[in-house]
Enzyme design. Structure first.
Site, PDB file in Angstrom:
ATOM      1  CG  HIS A 197       2.094  -0.689   8.565  1.00 54.12           C
ATOM      2  ND1 HIS A 197       3.025   0.015   9.327  1.00 54.12           N
ATOM      3  CD2 HIS A 197       2.780  -1.205   7.529  1.00 54.12           C
ATOM      4  CE1 HIS A 197       4.215  -0.084   8.758  1.00 54.12           C
ATOM      5  NE2 HIS A 197       4.091  -0.831   7.660  1.00 54.12           N
ATOM      6  CB  SER A 247      -3.253   8.066   8.061  1.00 49.86           C
ATOM      7  OG  SER A 247      -2.464   7.641   9.158  1.00 49.86           O
ATOM      8  CG  HIS A 286       6.784   3.791   3.499  1.00 54.01           C
ATOM      9  ND1 HIS A 286       7.714   4.758   3.770  1.00 54.01           N
ATOM     10  CD2 HIS A 286       7.044   2.769   4.362  1.00 54.01           C
ATOM     11  CE1 HIS A 286       8.504   4.346   4.756  1.00 54.01           C
ATOM     12  NE2 HIS A 286       8.112   3.141   5.127  1.00 54.01           N
TER      13      HIS A 286
END
Length: 402
Positions: free
Chosen positions: A182, A314, A331
């Protein structure tokens, strides 16, 4: 929480804010007074198209809520895009399995930390792939305020940054190894954004435009200021995507060194998606500018990544193309408390307990990223079952924080 077919998503709520444009909310909580004010400010702008969509992880931001999807006609709001232009996620599914990681997690983490700069750090040398990036040819056309930053931008490409940015080795439900990270456009994206935001505020002041919030200053299509911002925005988004690709290539080589003797492998699936950006799109049959401030595009053809916190699951997802959300989804989990509050509310013992089984830093420098400072990712996912379908559920075994 069960995320199978039995899990029922809450439908979106049409908020009654007495604005010219409605607000559709997938949030898993009632908006607080500040959140309501921020949503109302955006929805009251005259160039907003149809409605504003709020994703399940929505929370306070600057100017606009993080987790907002804002479609506009003939205008763009730089602060709604934000300062980490092109921030997003990258993930690959590898051919490796969990058993191959046995006894290697700590060394893998150390090698990642040695190869990929984090925080404010940058690369000592510039990779050949970075030097060959086509975007440098256009650098001289970026905002004058960043012209001294080309060398720094080159050295920062392939670096993680700080805050909630991370690099993780994960396992899916079938014990397949995934690599995920990320990050965004680093300092160059931040400085481009700041320069254009300041220009927008100055234009609003000179034109005596009354805004509900100074951070909602905007550029009108057809003006030089709009054209300059849109050009720099697209450049920074490309930089951010390339930044993730450079890091992922290094990351993949490290894992291949440990698990395949350095032999190159081919990913079984690759995903690279922005969640802080703007693009021209067609919705409800009209050309609009769509700003996703903490949201991922989720058309039926799109794969996306929705991470939890450093101790939570996730999700790799595929979009359902829901038109009400402008084909978008959340997100991440979204914060429930500020970084400062997290540091005072929790201890290092809490962090250690909440990151059990994860090879990661467990010190005061990452206490503000403790899982309890985020919403439960399972609830966030249940709230958007009409926006995405889950392709893979991941749990990290290594986590490197910025």
């Amino acid at each position: 929480m069960d995320l199978s077919e039995e899990a029922i998503a809450m439908p979106f709520e049409r908020l009654n804010l007495n604005t010219s444009n409605p607000v559709l909310s997938w949030a898993n909580h009632d908006l607080g007074s500040e959140e309501t004010r921020m949503a109302k400010n955006v929805a009251s702008l005259p160039f907003v198209f149809k409605h504003v969509a709020l994703m399940p992880d929505v929370h306070l931001g600057k100017g606009a809520l993080v987790g907002s999807v804002i479609a506009t006609k003939d205008a763009i709001i730089p602060a709604a895009v934000g300062v980490d232009i092109g921030c997003g996620m990258c993930a690959i599914q590898t051919p490796f399995t969990a058993g191959q990681l046995d006894g290697k997690l700590k060394k893998i983490r150390q090698d990642i930390e040695a190869a990929i700069p984090v925080g404010f750090n940058e690369n000592k040398e510039v990779d050949k792939d970075v030097l060959n990036w086509q975007g440098w040819r256009d650098f001289k056309h970026l905002h004058p305020g960043v012209q001294k930053l080309e060398s720094k931008a080159m050295k920062q490409m392939g670096s993680l940054g700080g805050g909630n940015h991370f690099i993780e080795v994960c396992l899916d439900a079938n014990d397949q190894v995934w690599l995920m990270l990320h990050s965004g456009s680093r300092n160059i994206g931040n400085m481009l954004a700041q320069n254009h935001i300041n220009t927008g505020k100055e234009l609003a002041r000179l034109a005596t435009i009354k805004l509900p919030d100074p951070d909602l200053a905007y550029f009108v299509a057809g003006t030089p200021e709009f054209a300059a911002y849109w050009h720099d925005l697209q450049w920074a988004q490309d930089y951010a995507r390339m930044n993730r690709e450079v890091m992922m290539a290094r990351f993949q080589r490290i894992v291949e060194q440990h698990l395949a003797g350095g032999k190159p492998t081919r990913p079984l699936l690759s995903v690279n998606c922005h969640h802080n950006y703007a693009e021209k799109e067609v919705h409800y049959g009209e050309d609009v500018y769509v700003t996703r401030k903490g949201a991922v595009r989720a058309r039926e053809t799109d794969y996306g990544i929705i991470p939890g916190s450093m101790g939570a699951k996730s999700f790799i997802v595929k979009g359902r193309g829901n038109p009400e959300s402008y084909c978008s989804c959340s997100h991440g989990a979204g914060r429930t408390m500020s970084r400062n509050k997290a540091k005072t509310a929790y201890t290092l013992d809490d962090l250690i307990q909440q990151t059990q089984g994860v090879e990661c830093r467990k010190d005061a420098g990452v206490l503000d990223e403790i899982p309890a400072a985020y919403k439960p990712i399972e609830q966030v996912m249940a709230n958007q079952a009409d926006l995405v379908e889950v392709v893979a559920t991941l749990k990290q075994v290594v986590c490197v924080k910025g």
